[in-house]
Design a protein around this motif. Structure first.
Motif, mmCIF file in Angstrom:
data_model
loop_
_atom_site.group_PDB
_atom_site.id
_atom_site.type_symbol
_atom_site.label_atom_id
_atom_site.label_comp_id
_atom_site.label_asym_id
_atom_site.label_seq_id
_atom_site.Cartn_x
_atom_site.Cartn_y
_atom_site.Cartn_z
ATOM 1 N N UNK A 255 8.666 -5.616 -11.380
ATOM 2 C CA UNK A 255 9.841 -5.838 -10.544
ATOM 3 C C UNK A 255 9.453 -5.630 -9.087
ATOM 4 N N UNK A 256 10.143 -6.301 -8.162
ATOM 5 C CA UNK A 256 9.877 -6.102 -6.731
ATOM 6 C C UNK A 256 10.648 -4.911 -6.200
ATOM 7 N N UNK A 257 10.373 -4.560 -4.956
ATOM 8 C CA UNK A 257 11.129 -3.492 -4.314
ATOM 9 C C UNK A 257 12.606 -3.850 -4.255
ATOM 10 N N UNK A 258 12.887 -5.126 -3.970
ATOM 11 C CA UNK A 258 14.260 -5.613 -3.972
ATOM 12 C C UNK A 258 14.321 -6.935 -4.725
ATOM 13 N N UNK A 259 15.300 -7.063 -5.598
ATOM 14 C CA UNK A 259 15.536 -8.331 -6.270
ATOM 15 C C UNK A 259 16.018 -9.369 -5.265
ATOM 16 N N UNK A 260 15.812 -10.642 -5.578
ATOM 17 C CA UNK A 260 16.383 -11.712 -4.764
ATOM 18 C C UNK A 260 17.908 -11.685 -4.912
ATOM 19 N N UNK A 261 18.643 -12.390 -4.059
ATOM 20 C CA UNK A 261 20.097 -12.472 -4.270
ATOM 21 C C UNK A 261 20.458 -12.961 -5.670
ATOM 22 N N UNK A 262 19.700 -13.942 -6.174
ATOM 23 C CA UNK A 262 19.904 -14.376 -7.561
ATOM 24 C C UNK A 262 19.676 -13.208 -8.509
ATOM 25 N N UNK B 107 22.144 -11.624 -11.313
ATOM 26 C CA UNK B 107 21.733 -11.643 -12.712
ATOM 27 C C UNK B 107 21.681 -10.227 -13.284
ATOM 28 N N UNK B 108 21.278 -9.252 -12.462
ATOM 29 C CA UNK B 108 21.213 -7.872 -12.929
ATOM 30 C C UNK B 108 22.577 -7.394 -13.420
ATOM 31 N N UNK B 109 23.639 -7.765 -12.707
ATOM 32 C CA UNK B 109 24.988 -7.365 -13.108
ATOM 33 C C UNK B 109 25.345 -7.987 -14.458
ATOM 34 N N UNK B 110 25.037 -9.286 -14.613
ATOM 35 C CA UNK B 110 25.362 -9.974 -15.860
ATOM 36 C C UNK B 110 24.531 -9.444 -17.027
ATOM 37 N N UNK B 111 23.260 -9.134 -16.773
ATOM 38 C CA UNK B 111 22.411 -8.588 -17.830
ATOM 39 C C UNK B 111 22.867 -7.196 -18.250
ATOM 40 N N UNK C 180 0.914 -16.683 -9.724
ATOM 41 C CA UNK C 180 -0.189 -15.899 -9.172
ATOM 42 C C UNK C 180 0.255 -14.575 -8.581
ATOM 43 N N UNK C 181 1.508 -14.470 -8.142
ATOM 44 C CA UNK C 181 1.904 -13.243 -7.450
ATOM 45 C C UNK C 181 3.207 -12.645 -7.970
ATOM 46 N N UNK C 182 3.343 -12.441 -9.269
ATOM 47 C CA UNK C 182 4.498 -11.665 -9.725
ATOM 48 C C UNK C 182 4.375 -10.232 -9.239
ATOM 49 N N UNK C 183 5.494 -9.572 -8.982
ATOM 50 C CA UNK C 183 5.424 -8.201 -8.457
ATOM 51 C C UNK C 183 4.888 -7.226 -9.499
ATOM 52 N N UNK C 184 4.189 -6.196 -9.049
ATOM 53 C CA UNK C 184 3.631 -5.155 -9.923
ATOM 54 C C UNK C 184 3.943 -3.793 -9.309
ATOM 55 N N UNK C 185 4.524 -2.918 -10.086
ATOM 56 C CA UNK C 185 4.804 -1.550 -9.655
ATOM 57 C C UNK C 185 4.275 -0.566 -10.704
ATOM 58 N N UNK C 186 3.948 0.640 -10.255
ATOM 59 C CA UNK C 186 3.761 1.779 -11.150
ATOM 60 C C UNK C 186 4.960 2.694 -10.937
#
Length: 370
Positions: A263-270, A274-278, A344-350
């Motif tokens: 996941x990124x630091x911040x989700x896109x507006x989409x 989507x987070x609310x619906x999920x 090539x650049x999906x977000x990566x977090x630990x």
């Protein structure tokens, strides 16, 4: 199982997409439910917006149950049923089996959430992937270990091409930086014996390269209760602590165990919408796997609208994809050493679960290399 959310707003024969997910044991069924929630939410929104050229998008869902042979048989069945493309799967060894059959049959497959670098033995035009390759994500995790002061790492590993690949990535990345990896064979050791071995090897971190809930849960309990190992860090790069089952089974013992999350630091507006619906659909916080499921259908729907249901035309269009996903703009390219089309650049977090608030995740490290 077949689903066609929102199809009442469209007419004509459906455009079918096969969906693979582990929905029963021994598969990681909670991950499968999150993946399916994302796939179905996106499919419903596609149909509410008019479908694919006025035709409803229909998901034909098959439970892989973490079984590579079952997945290959499902791909064969779905191909006979006339699906335009395949979507999904969580387990790497299962996705590898599905990708091999899709490649052999000439069936486009967008893999949602499996990271094994060698998703296919040979380069293929038929398969693409949204999740980062294991070699990228696990290098990010190794960088986190070094930054946190851990240079002597023990891995509790089960036999698997996925776990073996992860151990090799860690070893190769840590060795030039003064790190060492000691492997503990979980085919031979009970959890209590793991504790004895950790003391003998003077490891400062133990990584769980094992299945969940077992033996991962039993290992964590044993280590947490061993006073000799009070300062030992437990890690789970494959993401076991992401899901609520982990927190339910382990409680406070399951906190402060760093894992990889895409996941990124911040989700896109989409993504925020989507987070609310999920959350409503899952009756709880969505994992990164649910977002991967949503993005999979968003990409395939865009390709189907632009290129129709001809399988060869779909496969030829991977390099032209430009879709705004829940976690950032999605485009596919060829990444050295990877045989499939790759975001090539999906977000990566630990991240880990906060000991003070176990339902809250703390971001410990963010991946920047590729």
């Amino acid at each position: 199982m077949s689903t066609s959310p929102g199809a009442g707003r469209t007419d004509g024969s459906p455009v079918r997409v096969g969906a693979l997910a582990p929905l029963t044991r021994p598969g990681w069924d909670e991950a499968g439910r999150h993946l399916l929630a994302g796939l179905e939410l996106a499919a419903g929104e596609v149909n509410d917006a008019g479908g694919i050229g006025g035709r409803p998008l229909e998901l034909l869902v098959r439970d892989t149950a973490a079984d590579p042979l079952r997945a290959a048989a499902a791909v064969d069945e779905l191909a006979r049923l006339g699906v335009a493309a395949l979507a999904g799967e969580y387990h790497s060894v299962v996705a590898r089996s599905a990708a091999a059959r899709a490649d052999a049959l000439g069936l486009p497959f967008l893999c949602s959430s499996a990271v094994l670098d060698t998703l296919t033995e040979q380069p293929t035009e038929w398969v693409a992937r949204l999740s980062p390759p294991q070699s990228r994500g696990w290098r990010v995790y190794a960088d986190f270990l070094i930054g946190a002061g851990h240079s002597r790492i023990a891995v509790a590993a089960q036999p698997s091409v996925y776990w073996a690949s992860g151990a090799r990535i860690l070893r190769d990345h840590l060795a030039p930086r003064g790190g060492a990896v000691v492997e503990l064979d979980m085919g031979a050791l009970a959890p209590e014996a793991v504790c004895d071995a950790l003391g003998a090897h003077r490891a400062t971190a133990l990584l769980l390269l094992v299945g969940a809930p077992e033996p991962a849960v039993s290992i964590v309990r044993a280590v947490r209760r061993d006073q000799r190992l009070a300062g030992l860090m437990i890690g789970a790069p494959a993401g076991q602590p992401e899901f609520t089952e982990w927190a339910t089974l382990l409680g406070d013992d399951g906190t402060a165990i760093p894992f990889l999350r895409y996941l990124p630091e911040r989700l896109t507006p989409l993504g925020a919408r989507v987070a609310v619906a999920l959350r409503e659909r899952l009756a709880g916080a969505p994992s990164f796997v649910a977002f991967e499921g949503y993005d999979t259908i968003a990409v395939l729907a865009d390709m189907l609208r632009a290129h129709g249901v001809d399988r060869a035309s779909i496969a030829a269009s991977w390099p032209g994809v430009a879709v705004e996903g829940t976690r950032g703009p999605i485009r596919f390219s060829r990444v050295p050493g990877i045989g499939v089309w790759q975001w090539a650049r999906p977000p990566v977090q630990v991240v880990d679960r906060d000991p003070k608030e176990p339902d809250r995740f703390r971001v410990l490290h963010t991946g920047t290399e590729i």
